[in-house]
Scaffold this active site. Structure first.
Site, mmCIF file in Angstrom:
data_model
loop_
_atom_site.group_PDB
_atom_site.id
_atom_site.type_symbol
_atom_site.label_atom_id
_atom_site.label_comp_id
_atom_site.label_asym_id
_atom_site.label_seq_id
_atom_site.Cartn_x
_atom_site.Cartn_y
_atom_site.Cartn_z
ATOM 1 N N ASP A 181 0.857 -1.136 0.115
ATOM 2 C CA ASP A 181 0.072 0.036 -0.049
ATOM 3 C C ASP A 181 1.105 1.346 -0.119
ATOM 4 O OD1 ASP A 181 0.996 -0.341 2.388
ATOM 5 O OD2 ASP A 181 -0.852 0.463 3.501
ATOM 6 N N ASP B 212 7.034 1.541 2.942
ATOM 7 C CA ASP B 212 6.972 0.645 1.644
ATOM 8 C C ASP B 212 7.900 0.850 0.706
ATOM 9 O OD1 ASP B 212 3.585 -0.894 1.996
ATOM 10 O OD2 ASP B 212 4.222 1.217 2.943
#
Length: 323
Positions: free
Chosen positions: A11, A16
């Site tokens: 996401d 990330d």
């Protein structure tokens, strides 16, 4: 020596992005594809964020797939302030108007199943967002988990300490039903980097500043991403992490990625049954460890507890040295 085959389900927020860069920098890792899901921001933003990370790292040949934009059974509730409205600190003003053309037409869940079937028992799936895509994959193909080599998850908690609710970690609380399905139905070797594991193995802010000041495009990009959310990160650290773990820099998703890249990064772990709670106003989304085997589960997961910080630092530093 054959490369480790990896699918990244994300996401794509700032941590990330750091985890993706870590995988791209690892010489013995081949990223087969990146599947996108909602979480830190909207699905559309996630797709654009992944494309931007790949462009910075000059790895635009890696296919990106669009997945689910909300949880399986509830309305979508996106965070409003954690990583900015776009998930990357609201610093990317030059959004690509043609980004949709760069996303694969195949749905992320179908791609995930296909890539695993094309490479039976060879693919490591690294899930660093809500587990919605994974839950739908096992619903569409119950044999999907058996075709994976292993699964690495960043999410959940092991001590009842939460970062978005009293007892729940963000990725699991965002879609508890999907977390429950995955932990109940994925029988492949499963490794979990919980919120507490990441915080207990934090790095110093001095190290973070040092790696950001490297003279490389990836480092400059990450420094830009963190520039506007630095004050928030410091405030969040004081209001949440300091209460339990003390100050430090935590790149949450990178811990799961590091464990996939090099298993020796994890120096201690617990192997036990897992339950994700779906009921209650306080404990919904909390991950419970069955240390006394009361649930009599046949499948046990590896819950990471201690990390070789020197190896982890090197992986993180190398990820930001990409030309």
């Amino acid at each position: 020596m054959a490369k480790k085959l990896v699918i990244i389900d994300t996401d794509c927020g700032i941590d990330d992005a750091q985890a993706i860069m870590m995988a791209l920098a690892a010489p013995d890792v081949e990223v087969l594809g990146i599947t996108c899901c909602f979480g830190n921001t909207s699905l559309e933003n996630v797709c654009q964020n992944v494309l931007r990370v790949l462009a910075v790292c000059k790895r635009e040949e890696i296919p990106v797939f669009q997945g689910l934009g909300g949880p399986l059974v509830r309305a979508t509730e996106l965070p409003k302030d954690h990583f900015g409205s776009d998930g990357l600190g609201d610093i990317l003003e030059d959004r690509d108007p043609d980004w949709r053309e760069k996303i694969q037409k195949e749905h992320a869940v179908n791609a995930m199943i296909r890539l695993a079937l094309e490479n039976p028992n060879q693919v490591s799936l690294v899930a660093i967002g809500p587990l919605t895509n994974l839950a739908l994959a096992v619903r569409l193909d119950p044999g999907f988990p058996d075709s994976l080599k292993d699964l690495f998850i960043m999410g959940g908690n092991m001590e009842g300490k939460g970062n978005v609710t009293l007892c729940g970690e963000f990725n699991f609380v965002t879609d508890p039903e999907s977390a429950h399905i995955v932990l109940e139905e994925f029988r492949c070797p499963t490794h979990i980097a919980t919120w507490e594991y990441c915080c207990r193995n934090k790095l110093t802010w001095e190290f973070f500043r040092e790696v950001l000041n490297q003279d490389a495009p990836a480092a400059r990009f990450m420094k830009l991403l963190t520039s506007k959310c630095w004050a928030y990160s410091q405030a969040a650290m004081k209001s949440k992490r300091d209460v339990h773990f003390g100050p430090g820099f935590v790149s949450y998703d990178s811990y799961a990625m590091a464990a996939c890249i090099d298993g020796t990064v994890v120096t201690k772990s617990i192997e036990c049954g897992i339950h994700v709670e779906l009921q209650g106003s306080v404990c919904r989304g909390m991950m419970a460890l069955d240390l006394t085997d009361q649930l009599k589960k046949s499948h046990r997961v590896v819950v990471m507890t201690e990390c070789d910080l020197e190896k982890f630092r090197k992986l993180l530093a190398n990820s930001l040295q990409q030309p």
